[in-house]
Design a protein around this motif. Sequence first.
Motif, PDB file in Angstrom:
ATOM      1  N   TRP A 347      35.212  24.713  44.320  1.00 14.85           N
ATOM      2  CA  TRP A 347      35.356  26.116  43.932  1.00 14.85           C
ATOM      3  C   TRP A 347      34.554  27.018  44.866  1.00 14.85           C
ATOM      4  O   TRP A 347      34.989  28.122  45.209  1.00 14.85           O
ATOM      5  N   TRP A 382      39.415  31.161  40.960  1.00 13.00           N
ATOM      6  CA  TRP A 382      40.257  30.948  39.792  1.00 13.00           C
ATOM      7  C   TRP A 382      41.646  30.472  40.191  1.00 13.00           C
ATOM      8  O   TRP A 382      42.210  29.565  39.573  1.00 13.00           O
ATOM      9  N   SER A 385      41.328  26.865  41.334  1.00 15.60           N
ATOM     10  CA  SER A 385      41.106  25.991  40.186  1.00 15.60           C
ATOM     11  C   SER A 385      42.432  25.639  39.521  1.00 15.60           C
ATOM     12  O   SER A 385      42.716  24.459  39.248  1.00 15.60           O
ATOM     13  N   ALA A 391      40.889  24.330  35.407  1.00 17.05           N
ATOM     14  CA  ALA A 391      41.112  25.446  34.493  1.00 17.05           C
ATOM     15  C   ALA A 391      42.073  26.459  35.102  1.00 17.05           C
ATOM     16  O   ALA A 391      42.057  26.700  36.312  1.00 17.05           O
ATOM     17  N   GLU A 395      42.528  30.869  31.529  1.00 15.88           N
ATOM     18  CA  GLU A 395      41.385  30.261  30.840  1.00 15.88           C
ATOM     19  C   GLU A 395      40.067  30.769  31.409  1.00 15.88           C
ATOM     20  O   GLU A 395      39.120  31.051  30.651  1.00 15.88           O
ATOM     21  N   MET A 396      40.001  30.903  32.720  1.00 15.52           N
ATOM     22  CA  MET A 396      38.784  31.434  33.332  1.00 15.52           C
ATOM     23  C   MET A 396      38.553  32.877  32.890  1.00 15.52           C
ATOM     24  O   MET A 396      37.416  33.284  32.612  1.00 15.52           O
ATOM     25  N   ARG A 399      37.240  32.980  29.276  1.00 15.66           N
ATOM     26  CA  ARG A 399      35.857  32.508  29.189  1.00 15.66           C
ATOM     27  C   ARG A 399      34.884  33.577  29.670  1.00 15.66           C
ATOM     28  O   ARG A 399      33.870  33.868  29.018  1.00 15.66           O
ATOM     29  N   GLU A 400      35.169  34.176  30.834  1.00 16.71           N
ATOM     30  CA  GLU A 400      34.257  35.168  31.392  1.00 16.71           C
ATOM     31  C   GLU A 400      34.277  36.469  30.591  1.00 16.71           C
ATOM     32  O   GLU A 400      33.240  37.131  30.451  1.00 16.71           O
ATOM     33  N   LYS A 425      31.637  38.564  38.394  1.00 11.29           N
ATOM     34  CA  LYS A 425      32.480  38.159  37.261  1.00 11.29           C
ATOM     35  C   LYS A 425      33.321  39.317  36.724  1.00 11.29           C
ATOM     36  O   LYS A 425      34.514  39.160  36.477  1.00 11.29           O
TER      37      LYS A 425
END
Length: 493
Positions: A347, A382, A385, A391, A395-396, A399-400, A425
């Motif tokens: 990543w 992202w 990924s 993920a 999904e990322m 989550r963030e 982020k």
Amino acid sequence: MRLPRPEGVPAGRAGPGPVNRRTVPVVAASLAAVLAVGTGCGVLPVLLDGADRSASGDFQPGAAGIGDPYFPTYGNGGYDVAGYELALRYDPAAQRLDGTATITATATMDLSRFNLDLAGLDVAAVSVDGAPAEHDRDDDELVVTPAAGLPDGSQFTVLVEYGGRPEPLASRDFGEGGFHITDDGAIALGQPESASTWFPVNDHPSDKATFDLAITVPDGLAALSVGVPGETSSADGWTTWTWSEGTPMASYLTTLVIGDYRVETSTHAGRPMVIAIDADLPESGPAEQAMARTGEIADYLETVFGPYPVDAYGGIVVRDDRIRYALETQSRPVYGDVFFDRGPETWVVAHELGHQWFGNSVSLRQWRDMWLNEGFATYAEWLWSEHDGAATADEMFDREYARTDWALPAGDPGPAGIFSQAVYKRGGLTVHALRRTVGDDAFFRLLRTWAAEYRGGNVGTDQFVTVAERVTGQPLREFFDRWLYGDTAPAKP
């Protein structure tokens, strides 16, 4: 920009914030220096308030700072650099760097004198267009007065002979960075400032330039930098390594890494690929495994961002507790080994390669717009990924979104906040929210359009919003206000 250590790495190994810049107070808006707005504009004719007139007429000195709202003393006014050509020699035993810098530039005003950023090193002589020039030091500024004024629009060449023991720049807020002396060599690295610790430079990303380096070191050591590798030659116990980056770049994207490294050179997609790993790290270990996927990751990012925008590929993995971050040095990012403590994490490679488009090719005009670098590099993580079977971007995002502090803005984070999690982020959240708002077709068309139209240029947030509205056909200013600047969580699209 610099990527701080991954979550979960012990604090003793890597701190959460960046290092690398001396603290510069933000001056009041009444400063006489004014930064013009434009794409790929270079350094602009910012004048010192109450400047002296030269004997040759209305020639004036360029400013000792470009006037960036966050760091007004970074860079210099009055000229635009086209290229740096360095011929250097570093002696690790004496911890001494010596050499010459040849700087080609164009005056952007009738220029009586000008400054270069140079921290700590001693200057033996300066010439402008072959004629000896007066020079003086003002802290970390080299003040050059040529024998005759330089007319607006004229091209000129500066030769600086210098040397000494390089030292990093210290900052109360961010630690120290720049030229780090190691047991057997050195690591010169950092953002937003670092280049001035090892060569005279106009140290602001709005003045992009080409970069050529010949660096001589003791036999047996590698001397690594950015761009296309040239020939190496040895004589009398010393080896000279040469590097050339023909795609103009911001000065903080340069690097110099000297030491015992395993260096592998190959070709990928018609461009050179140079991977270097600190020799103390295990062969075929996690760092090498991650670096081996550099070409694969870059090829994937081309499918979403457009053509790869720089001259070479590669990466350098250093083993030094002071390098607790990764940095997107042009064509050849530098990674602290901390990122590979838990395995061959890719990543971080995706993040730094994403910067080759967003931050390196399409560069900041002012540091307040850092989210344009870090938000898109985070989104590159992202996308990779999801492509790599981990993920998904959704999904990322979820989550963030759940753990973001919305009181911290991404779009104008303040000088001390340009490396904050909000910039990374919340910047990434803004990019994915934009995708959900406009749809995949318009979104990916926008990314490719942005990367193509501003390739090699300097940009700000307003320009991105304008292009986004044009490409998508949707009004988006209110959207960006909420996601970048609002102090409460915006509704998920």
